[in-house]
Write a protein that holds these residues in place. Structure first.
Motif, mmCIF file in Angstrom:
data_model
loop_
_atom_site.group_PDB
_atom_site.id
_atom_site.type_symbol
_atom_site.label_atom_id
_atom_site.label_comp_id
_atom_site.label_asym_id
_atom_site.label_seq_id
_atom_site.Cartn_x
_atom_site.Cartn_y
_atom_site.Cartn_z
ATOM 1 N N ARG A 391 0.362 -1.249 -0.503
ATOM 2 C CA ARG A 391 0.231 0.151 0.044
ATOM 3 C C ARG A 391 0.931 0.789 0.131
ATOM 4 O O ARG A 391 1.286 1.504 0.542
ATOM 5 C CB ARG A 391 -0.907 0.160 0.837
ATOM 6 N N ASN A 392 0.715 1.918 -0.905
ATOM 7 C CA ASN A 392 1.387 3.319 -0.943
ATOM 8 C C ASN A 392 0.792 4.882 -0.217
ATOM 9 O O ASN A 392 -0.810 4.880 -0.420
ATOM 10 C CB ASN A 392 1.546 3.902 -1.999
ATOM 11 N N ILE A 393 1.968 5.490 0.684
ATOM 12 C CA ILE A 393 0.759 6.863 1.299
ATOM 13 C C ILE A 393 1.379 7.989 0.825
ATOM 14 O O ILE A 393 3.076 7.065 0.709
ATOM 15 C CB ILE A 393 0.414 6.605 2.536
ATOM 16 N N GLU A 394 1.622 9.042 0.385
ATOM 17 C CA GLU A 394 1.836 9.614 0.230
ATOM 18 C C GLU A 394 2.441 10.661 0.826
ATOM 19 O O GLU A 394 1.772 10.737 2.140
ATOM 20 C CB GLU A 394 1.496 11.032 -0.977
ATOM 21 N N CYS A 395 3.272 11.449 1.043
ATOM 22 C CA CYS A 395 3.583 12.715 1.868
ATOM 23 C C CYS A 395 2.993 13.668 1.135
ATOM 24 O O CYS A 395 3.564 14.679 0.066
ATOM 25 C CB CYS A 395 5.560 13.129 1.433
ATOM 26 N N LEU A 396 2.600 14.381 2.596
ATOM 27 C CA LEU A 396 1.882 15.360 2.868
ATOM 28 C C LEU A 396 2.752 17.050 2.676
ATOM 29 O O LEU A 396 2.365 17.993 2.320
ATOM 30 C CB LEU A 396 0.761 15.506 3.750
ATOM 31 N N GLN A 397 3.712 16.953 3.458
ATOM 32 C CA GLN A 397 4.532 18.284 2.749
ATOM 33 C C GLN A 397 5.442 18.962 1.817
ATOM 34 O O GLN A 397 5.493 19.660 1.232
ATOM 35 C CB GLN A 397 6.056 17.976 4.364
ATOM 36 N N HIS A 398 5.860 17.452 1.431
ATOM 37 C CA HIS A 398 5.578 17.934 -0.947
ATOM 38 C C HIS A 398 4.407 17.991 -1.355
ATOM 39 O O HIS A 398 4.997 18.943 -2.201
ATOM 40 C CB HIS A 398 6.065 16.748 -1.069
ATOM 41 N N LEU A 399 4.014 17.620 -0.496
ATOM 42 C CA LEU A 399 1.884 18.500 -1.480
ATOM 43 C C LEU A 399 2.041 19.869 -1.419
ATOM 44 O O LEU A 399 1.722 20.005 -1.954
ATOM 45 C CB LEU A 399 0.741 17.304 -1.037
ATOM 46 N N GLU A 400 2.286 20.212 0.138
ATOM 47 C CA GLU A 400 2.096 21.721 0.357
ATOM 48 C C GLU A 400 2.849 22.508 -0.560
ATOM 49 O O GLU A 400 2.641 23.574 -0.635
ATOM 50 C CB GLU A 400 2.128 21.528 2.431
ATOM 51 N N ARG A 401 4.120 22.072 -0.630
ATOM 52 C CA ARG A 401 5.520 22.846 -1.170
ATOM 53 C C ARG A 401 4.700 22.963 -2.431
ATOM 54 O O ARG A 401 4.552 23.903 -3.544
ATOM 55 C CB ARG A 401 6.412 22.014 -1.288
ATOM 56 N N ASP A 402 3.984 22.049 -3.420
ATOM 57 C CA ASP A 402 3.223 22.000 -4.441
ATOM 58 C C ASP A 402 2.642 23.133 -4.482
ATOM 59 O O ASP A 402 1.910 23.956 -5.477
ATOM 60 C CB ASP A 402 3.008 20.925 -4.843
ATOM 61 N N LEU A 403 1.504 23.101 -3.759
ATOM 62 C CA LEU A 403 0.267 23.588 -3.604
ATOM 63 C C LEU A 403 0.804 25.517 -3.597
ATOM 64 O O LEU A 403 0.529 25.998 -3.865
ATOM 65 C CB LEU A 403 -0.549 23.425 -2.678
ATOM 66 N N GLN A 404 1.691 25.629 -2.719
ATOM 67 C CA GLN A 404 2.352 27.250 -1.975
ATOM 68 C C GLN A 404 3.196 27.542 -3.733
ATOM 69 O O GLN A 404 2.951 28.509 -3.605
ATOM 70 C CB GLN A 404 2.903 26.622 -1.820
ATOM 71 N N LYS A 405 3.401 26.029 -4.460
ATOM 72 C CA LYS A 405 4.018 26.394 -5.772
ATOM 73 C C LYS A 405 3.115 27.399 -6.914
ATOM 74 O O LYS A 405 3.128 28.197 -7.576
ATOM 75 C CB LYS A 405 5.161 25.607 -6.317
ATOM 76 N N PRO A 499 1.721 7.968 9.571
ATOM 77 C CA PRO A 499 2.760 9.669 9.541
ATOM 78 C C PRO A 499 2.051 10.007 8.390
ATOM 79 O O PRO A 499 1.318 9.829 7.868
ATOM 80 C CB PRO A 499 4.543 8.675 8.831
ATOM 81 N N THR A 500 2.317 11.286 8.359
ATOM 82 C CA THR A 500 1.910 12.459 7.600
ATOM 83 C C THR A 500 3.398 12.927 6.695
ATOM 84 O O THR A 500 2.566 13.777 5.495
ATOM 85 C CB THR A 500 1.085 13.418 8.141
ATOM 86 N N THR A 501 3.843 12.668 7.157
ATOM 87 C CA THR A 501 5.389 13.004 6.050
ATOM 88 C C THR A 501 6.272 12.281 5.390
ATOM 89 O O THR A 501 6.576 11.409 6.747
ATOM 90 C CB THR A 501 6.096 14.940 6.720
ATOM 91 N N ASN A 502 7.567 12.188 4.413
ATOM 92 C CA ASN A 502 8.879 11.501 4.747
ATOM 93 C C ASN A 502 10.004 11.796 4.907
ATOM 94 O O ASN A 502 10.926 12.061 4.601
ATOM 95 C CB ASN A 502 8.926 11.038 3.066
ATOM 96 N N ASN A 503 9.471 12.962 6.312
ATOM 97 C CA ASN A 503 10.924 13.975 6.477
ATOM 98 C C ASN A 503 12.197 12.828 7.216
ATOM 99 O O ASN A 503 12.735 12.945 7.175
ATOM 100 C CB ASN A 503 10.237 14.705 7.670
ATOM 101 N N LEU A 504 11.501 11.719 7.701
ATOM 102 C CA LEU A 504 12.500 10.552 8.185
ATOM 103 C C LEU A 504 13.499 10.307 7.111
ATOM 104 O O LEU A 504 14.905 9.950 7.491
ATOM 105 C CB LEU A 504 12.094 9.288 8.345
ATOM 106 N N SER A 505 12.920 9.862 5.841
ATOM 107 C CA SER A 505 13.941 9.715 4.792
ATOM 108 C C SER A 505 15.225 10.967 4.441
ATOM 109 O O SER A 505 16.053 10.716 3.472
ATOM 110 C CB SER A 505 12.859 9.449 3.531
#
Length: 565
Positions: A391-405, A499-505
């Motif tokens: 199962r895949n889950i997406e990083c929301l912090q990257h999504l927030e950056r894309d929305l801001q851009k 988790p909501t972010t992939n910051n660990l990676s």
């Protein structure tokens, strides 16, 4: 001095030298007739040879400057011609625009629309360039080290300013080193004082002794000789000798020196030549380590960790939640891939020359995962391959950056509202978790879904109004991604353990950028793989409470710390 002046100066100097050569040739004629002595003739011949060589060099230099000057003249002519054409085009467009505004009866509707379309495209281009100039780490993932000099660095930080001064606050408890016991003292040093008062010169009377303790570390060179007993069997004549598996050659460096070398290379990211200099400086008479030895040291211990890496890979495969990401490294001036798999307890690193499916299959982690595994990533599209079942889950912090851009580039309100919706729900989840709750209410989830759908519809409306703008392609891709991968972006709403972010990676890969800045690129992909293996070992040990230096010391002594799941 420009190119033309330099050319003229060299040309004058060339003519002057030619005149001097002519005069000297006349002098040679006189020498041939017997007017001069032979040594003087030899001297003039040498001068003629030197001046002839210098004249030839100046001629070549003059030709080069002349070529550069001619090229510059051609370039200037081309630029003037292009500028002239642009001025004509600008005047023409300005005249057309004035006609469209003032002469309503004579203007052509088709030409007017074409001019307006061109104006809109130019405005879009200006907006695109402005958005590129204004990008920073909050919207595009640009590291702060690459922030232009003209911009202020934006460092993501969720804390707010308190208005207080930096450092310890009033009432802060001071932390200091614990005092030593008398049994711990290994050395003492007295500090004598003249028994004369520095103020009046009178005699001093001893009152009390004051002691202060100091903890320091000294390096002592040890040259140890190992002795082995050798026996011969009386029955068969077989020779038997005691041995130590860690001793491979007649003379070698001990485990502490090897550990220190690996610590500098793999923890401090010091280059091989600087590591050699540091070690040699500790004892210039004994430690004369070569660069080749340090390079082979990485290979030797990387090969000894193959079993440990296999255990860590198996731990990643059995982990319920797995994070992964990759980044670019340079191997002999070529772009290569450095990849991370892991979680809070394990860290598996791999290196490949290409960032493709072959590397994923060679790592043998994602293909082994099942439906019970959840993988967090930054919308790595390769994860959605039909051959994978996790199962895949997406990083929301990257999504927030894309929305801001997207909002900065297009000024479309849906992007800002979507970012606010996601940020608000993440904050609500944190509050619920801190209060002991395990899920959102049905009303909150229903309101989120309705708002999510509403913002997608608004996004498509705003997109189709300006679908020919330069930013429309990225905006359309983001809208389709939010719609197609809705379940992957919103799984955290229904399961608070996700988790909501992939910051660990990202944090796990940050060191590789520091290594590139400090010691540069890898010479070949094999050494990049050796580095990845050793980083897997020390990073996994560190995540389980084992000091990295102690882990390397155990490795150098032949008993690396085993992985226990």
């Amino acid at each position: 001095m420009d190119l033309k002046q330099a050319y003229e100066l060299l040309r004058k100097e060339k003519f002057s030298l030619q005149n001097e050569v002519g005069k000297l040739r006349k002098t040679i004629d006189q020498v041939s007739s017997g007017s001069y002595e032979d040594p003087l003739k030899i001297k003039h011949l040498r001068q003629i040879r030197d001046l002839t060589w210098k004249n030839r060099s100046l001629q070549e230099e003059a030709d080069r400057y002349h070529s550069l000057y001619s090229h510059q003249l051609e370039e200037n002519a081309r630029i003037r011609l292009e500028n002239k054409e642009l001025l004509k085009l600008n005047s023409k467009l300005q005249w057309q625009n004035d006609c469209y505004k003032n002469v309503h009866s004579d203007r052509s509707e088709t030409a007017y629309e074409a001019a307006q379309e061109e104006i809109r495209s130019l405005k879009d281009e200006v907006a695109r360039l402005r958005s590129l100039l204004g990008r920073n780490g909050s919207e595009a993932g640009i590291p702060t080290s690459k922030t232009p000099v003209s911009q202020k660095k934006i460092i993501p930080n969720s804390r707010t300013a308190s208005g207080r001064k930096k450092g310890g606050q009033p009432g802060h408890k001071k932390c200091s080193m614990a005092p030593f016991s008398d049994d711990e003292i290994t050395d003492t040093q007295d500090h004598p004082l003249d028994c004369i008062c520095p103020c009046c010169g009178g005699a001093l009377e001893h009152v009390r002794d004051i002691t202060k303790d100091e903890l320091d570390y000294e390096i002592r060179t040890v040259k140890k000789r190992h002795s082995f007993k050798e026996y011969v069997c009386a029955g068969c004549g077989h020779t038997v000798r005691s041995k130590d598996d860690s001793l491979k050659s007649e003379n070698q460096y001990g485990p502490v020196i090897q550990t220190l070398a690996m610590s500098l290379l793999d923890l401090g990211f010091v280059s091989i030549n600087r590591t050699r200099k540091i070690l040699s400086g500790m004892d210039p008479g004994s430690l004369s380590i070569s660069d080749g030895y340090l390079s082979k040291l990485q290979k030797r211990y990387a090969l000894k960790l193959r079993g440990f890496v296999d255990d860590v890979r198996q731990a990643c495969i059995t982990a319920p939640i797995l994070y992964w990401d990759d980044t670019v490294i340079f191997v002999n001036t070529s772009r290569a891939c450095f990849r991370f798999y892991g979680n809070e307890r394990v860290a598996l690193y791999c290196a490949h020359m290409k960032k493709d499916m072959d590397g994923i299959l060679d790592d043998n982690v994602l293909p082994q995962l099942t439906e019970s595994n959840t993988v967090m990533h930054d919308h790595n599209f390769i994860n959605y391959n039909d051959g994978f079942s996790f199962r895949n889950i997406e990083c929301l912090q990257h999504l927030e950056r894309d929305l801001q851009k997207t909002y900065n580039a297009s000024n479309h309100q849906w992007a800002a509202d979507m970012k606010e919706l996601i940020t608000g729900m993440i904050h609500k989840r944190k509050l619920l978790v801190s209060s002991g709750a395990g899920s959102f209410s049905d009303e909150e989830l229903s309101a989120f879904r309705q708002r999510y759908d509403s913002l997608l519809r608004s996004g498509y409306k705003e997109y189709f109004k300006e679908c020919l703008s330069y930013f429309s392609k990225d905006e359309n891709a983001l809208l389709l991604r939010l719609e197609q991968y809705r379940a992957n972006y919103t799984a955290w709403l229904y399961d608070f353990s996700l988790p909501t972010t992939n910051n660990l990676s990202e944090r796990s890969l940050r060191f590789i950028k520091s290594k590139e800045k400090i010691s540069g690129q890898f010479q070949n992909i094999e050494h990049a793989k050796y580095f990845a293996v050793i980083r897997t070992y020390i990073e996994t040990c560190a995540r389980n409470g084992v000091n990295e230096y102690q882990a390397l010391l155990r490795l150098a002594k032949g008993s690396p710390i085993p992985w226990k799941n």
